[in-house]
Design an enzyme around this catalytic site. Structure first.
Site, PDB file in Angstrom:
ATOM      1  CG  ASP A  19      -1.712   0.701   1.569  1.00 50.20           C
ATOM      2  OD1 ASP A  19      -2.310   1.735   0.336  1.00 50.20           O
ATOM      3  OD2 ASP A  19      -1.394   1.893   2.443  1.00 50.20           O
ATOM      4  CB  SER A  20       0.039   5.104  -0.149  1.00 50.05           C
ATOM      5  OG  SER A  20      -1.109   5.225   0.291  1.00 50.05           O
ATOM      6  CB  CYS A  82      -3.352   0.695  -2.494  1.00 48.49           C
ATOM      7  SG  CYS A  82      -3.162   2.446  -2.487  1.00 48.49           S
ATOM      8  CD  GLU A 162      -2.625   8.471   6.957  1.00 50.32           C
ATOM      9  OE1 GLU A 162      -1.302   9.735   6.495  1.00 50.32           O
ATOM     10  OE2 GLU A 162      -2.173   7.276   6.056  1.00 50.32           O
ATOM     11  CB  CYS A 194     -10.027   4.788   0.444  1.00 48.72           C
ATOM     12  SG  CYS A 194      -8.739   5.214   1.140  1.00 48.72           S
ATOM     13  CG  HIS A 196      -6.211   5.394   4.841  1.00 51.68           C
ATOM     14  ND1 HIS A 196      -5.565   5.318   3.567  1.00 51.68           N
ATOM     15  CD2 HIS A 196      -5.972   6.149   5.653  1.00 51.68           C
ATOM     16  CE1 HIS A 196      -4.000   5.503   3.934  1.00 51.68           C
ATOM     17  NE2 HIS A 196      -4.226   6.401   4.998  1.00 51.68           N
TER      18      HIS A 196
HETATM   19  N1  DGL Z   1      -4.632   3.507   0.952  1.00 53.40           N
HETATM   20  C1  DGL Z   1      -4.452   4.319  -0.653  1.00 53.40           C
HETATM   21  C2  DGL Z   1      -5.757   3.902  -1.292  1.00 53.40           C
HETATM   22  O1  DGL Z   1      -6.714   2.330  -1.101  1.00 53.40           O
HETATM   23  C3  DGL Z   1      -5.321   5.457   0.223  1.00 53.40           C
HETATM   24  C4  DGL Z   1      -3.996   6.538   0.842  1.00 53.40           C
HETATM   25  C5  DGL Z   1      -3.337   7.093  -0.663  1.00 53.40           C
HETATM   26  O2  DGL Z   1      -3.871   8.068  -1.247  1.00 53.40           O
HETATM   27  O3  DGL Z   1      -1.931   7.115   0.028  1.00 53.40           O
HETATM   28  O4  DGL Z   1      -5.873   4.251  -1.890  1.00 53.40           O
END
Ligand code: DGL
Length: 275
Positions: A19-20, A82, A162, A194, A196
């Site tokens: 993931d990022s 991600c 976050e 996403c 998150h």
């Molecule tokens: N977790 C990333 C996603 O599912 C989003 C976070 C980011 O923008 O890095 O797109």
């Protein structure tokens, strides 16, 4: 088509996840619930986050290098946890690495799940990158031609989560400001595009008075992963498990929020693959 020559050895190899940053740990957590005997090797590209604001080309090149890193760590499968990377890099990674490993993204399994349901109108929220790629919209419309799909970028949600703004007035106001948009009126399901967002799933559900199905990819993808491992005879046998979590830039803060996403203790190691 990947051929595993010594499946019994490969079984013990870890599941690679990236993931990022730490958002993908919501997927890692779901995998642990469904596949407790699998070893994990996780990479969070904290040096480059957020991916949601990056170009497709940049995300593609980060994803390529991370996939190499995970394969060097013997990943038997690579899971792109991600949405921004799934939208930008999945097809390229499949072309470049598809003969060496099994690759799973987070968008296709959700689209397949939606194909088993009969919703008239679906909403999708995600980062700017995911939404502007049009990936969900195109694939959902292919799968369910009669279904209305409304997608919306909700970029404030990642930094909000976050920073720990969860179940409070600030986060309620931000979530409501996005989700009360008239374009979303009448949706029967909302895809959390996403990794998150599962952290605020209940809060989102409450905004819709619990009348809208909130679709979170973590469990859907973990079930597909299980099915894939079974199909290739790659499920690990019960035994001692060793998980490894790497990030490309380390601060104690990442460690703190990683615990929130993984819902458990976690030991992050820095792996500076960019220098
Ligand atoms: N977790 C990333 C996603 O599912 C989003 C976070 C980011 O923008 O890095 O797109």
């Amino acid at each position: 088509m990947v051929i595993f020559f010594n499946a019994s050895k490969v079984k013990e190899q870890p599941i690679g996840i990236f993931d990022s940053g730490v958002g993908g740990l919501t997927v890692a957590h779901a995998i642990k619930q469904i596949l407790p005997y699998e070893n994990l090797v996780y990479f969070g590209d904290t040096a480059h986050l957020p991916y949601g604001d990056k170009s497709a080309g940049a995300i593609e090149s980060y994803s390529r290098k991370i996939t190499e890193f995970l394969l060097e760590h013997n990943a038997k499968v690579v899971l792109i946890a991600c949405n921004s990377a799934s939208a930008s890099a999945f097809h390229t990674l499949k072309k470049e690495f598809g003969s060496r490993t099994l690759l799973i993204d987070v968008i296709d399994p959700v689209v397949d799940y939606m194909g088993t349901r009969d919703f008239k109108k679906i909403g999708v929220i995600g980062t700017k990158r995911t939404i502007s790629s049009g990936m969900y919209e195109t694939k959902l419309k292919e799968k369910n031609p009669g279904t209305g799909v409304v997608s919306m970028a909700t970029p404030l949600l990642v930094p909000m989560i976050e920073e720990g703004f969860i179940f409070d007035d600030i986060s309620n106001a931000i979530i409501r400001a996005y989700l009360s948009d008239p374009s979303l009126a009448g949706i029967e399901a909302l895809i959390l595009g996403c990794t998150h967002y599962p952290i605020i799933k209940n809060q989102i559900s409450k905004i819709f008075n619990f009348n809208v199905e909130i679709v979170d990819s973590a469990r859907i993808v973990s079930l597909l992963l299980k099915e894939t491992l079974e199909k290739h005879n790659l499920l690990n046998s019960p035994g001692k498990v060793r998980d490894q979590f790497f990030i490309s830039d380390y601060t104690p803060y990442f460690e703190k929020i990683a615990r929130m996403f993984f819902e458990g203790d976690i030991n992050l190691k820095k792996a500076d693959i960019w220098s």
